[in-house]
Every structure is written in C-alpha cells, then in structure tokens.
Write an enzyme that holds these catalytic residues in place. Structure first.
Site, PDB file in Angstrom:
ATOM      1  CB  SER A  14      -0.910   0.020   1.236  1.00 62.13           C
ATOM      2  OG  SER A  14      -1.626   1.229   1.322  1.00 62.13           O
ATOM      3  CG  HIS A  15       0.452   4.467  -2.781  1.00 68.15           C
ATOM      4  ND1 HIS A  15       0.006   3.377  -3.482  1.00 68.15           N
ATOM      5  CD2 HIS A  15       1.120   5.251  -3.664  1.00 68.15           C
ATOM      6  CE1 HIS A  15       0.364   3.502  -4.758  1.00 68.15           C
ATOM      7  NE2 HIS A  15       1.032   4.621  -4.894  1.00 68.15           N
ATOM      8  CB  SER A  16      -1.375   4.596   3.481  1.00 67.53           C
ATOM      9  OG  SER A  16      -1.610   4.766   4.857  1.00 67.53           O
TER      10      SER A  16
ATOM     11  CB  SER B  29       3.063   3.817  -8.211  1.00 69.09           C
ATOM     12  OG  SER B  29       2.600   4.110  -6.907  1.00 69.09           O
TER      13      SER B  29
ATOM     14  N   GLY C 280       3.753   6.299  -0.463  1.00 65.59           N
ATOM     15  CA  GLY C 280       4.409   5.771  -1.648  1.00 65.59           C
ATOM     16  C   GLY C 280       4.693   4.300  -1.468  1.00 65.59           C
TER      17      GLY C 280
END
Length: 229
Positions: free
Chosen positions: A11-13, A73, A46
C-alpha cells in the site's frame, strides 16, 4: 504441507496496510502470515522496492506468497521486484485490496493451497455490495445423479471462517450446488459470495445439490453450517 500461503499487502500508506492486517487477524487467523509493505522508507506515502522484497521473505513459510497491491504504482513496484527475483510460488494478484485480502486470508486459513487462495482473491472483484447476489448454477432435470436438499438452522451468524470452509469444500464436488437464504441464492464456491448471503443466527439456510455426488455435497456443507459458532 501445514504452513499456509502468505499474503503481502502493498500500500501507499503504512497505516492503511496495518489497518487491513488488523482486520484480517480478526476474521481469519494468525496462522496465515501477513506481511506489510506500506509507505516509503522515510515514513511517507508511496511504495518501496526494498519493503516489498523484505515482506515477501517475511510472509514466505514454504507454501508460497500472494501479493496484493492497492494502487497503480504499487503494482509497478511489485512487478519490478518480481522481474528481478522471479519465483513461480510468488503471485501478484489483481484483486480489490480489502475484499481480495479478506477472501485470500479466510481461504488460506481454511487450508487451501496457493492457487486456490489467489483465485479466491480474484473472485472478490465480482461480488456486489448492494445488489442481490447472482444465482449460482441451476441444476437441470437432465443432470445425471440425484437432487438433494437440506435445511439448517444456523446456531450463529455465518461469518468469514465458516464461509471459507464452505467455499473450499463446495469446490471439491462436481454437482451443481446452491445455498439459499431468504430470497437470495448463491454458488457457494466463493467465500465472499457465501458471506454476501448475510445469514444470521436462527436463520435457515437451505443447501441444494444435483449431480453424481449430491448426497455427499449436501451432507458436508450442512454439517459445516450446523457447526457455525
């Protein structure tokens, strides 16, 4: 093999990944290894190549690993890791992040192998949240074998763990199988499909099967429903 396939949440978080792992621990089991690759190394939003690679190693207990990414991404970063370190027993799965993880974890906890866990996650994409579930395969009068039904009064709400057991066992039979609850009828070979019935304690679930192993199918699934706790 007693070890369960592992799950990597990309995950981005970091907080999002950690919250999802907490949810999985509540509805599945701590027997399923769930590793996190959330956020960047400096704590920002990210994805991180190194964190994904480390999480794969952490989740790998010998039965393979599935990777579930959240957004674009994260997919690209996971693909890069797999291109650099290709392994047939590490699968990047295209599935909804939350629903796919739930389906994968519950299916893994029921003792399923890597391919079955990955497919359970993929099937989560087709489960509607508000619409009535689609009916499963309908037995036809020309099917070979017997047509059998059984009603079970649930001793408790049909939650994730027994739903996972039902899905895994239903997939073993060649007969056409349906679960009926109220006005809803579903094919029980998907864990989220079973959960979408919303069957609660005291309610009656009817198991229908038609085919060469219909008797065994109904007996097996009815027994699982009768033991829900």
């Amino acid at each position: 093999m007693n070890q369960s396939p592992g799950i990597v949440l990309v995950s981005h978080s970091a907080q999002l990944a950690a919250g999802l792992r907490e949810l999985l621990a509540q509805i599945a089991t701590d027997r399923v290894p769930v590793a996190l690759a959330g956020g960047t190394a400096d704590g920002g939003l990210g994805t991180s190549y190194d964190r994904i690679a480390e999480a794969i190693t952490e989740a790998d207990g010998g039965a393979g690993v599935i990777i579930l990414p959240d957004l674009g991404s994260s997919v690209l970063t996971a693909l890069t890791v797999l291109e650099d370190h290709p392994r047939p027993d590490v699968l990047l799965v295209d599935a909804p992040f939350v629903e796919g993880a739930v389906a994968a974890a519950v299916t893994a906890a029921s003792g399923a192998d890597l391919a079955t866990v990955a497919e359970a996650a993929r099937q989560a994409r087709g489960i509607a949240k508000l619409e009535a579930p689609e009916a499963g395969p309908q037995p036809t009068s020309g099917a070979e074998g017997s047509r059998v039904s059984a009603q079970v009064t649930l001793p408790a709400t049909l939650h994730a763990r027994p739903a996972g057991r039902l899905a895994q066992e239903a997939a073993k039979f060649t007969s056409a199988i349906r679960l009926e609850y109220g006005a809803k009828t579903v094919n029980p070979t998907g864990v989220l499909t079973v959960m979408s019935l919303g069957a609660t304690a005291g309610g009656t679930v009817t198991v229908h099967a038609e085919g060469p192993d219909a008797d065994a199918a109904v007996e097996t699934l009815a027994a699982i429903l009768a033991e829900v706790e």
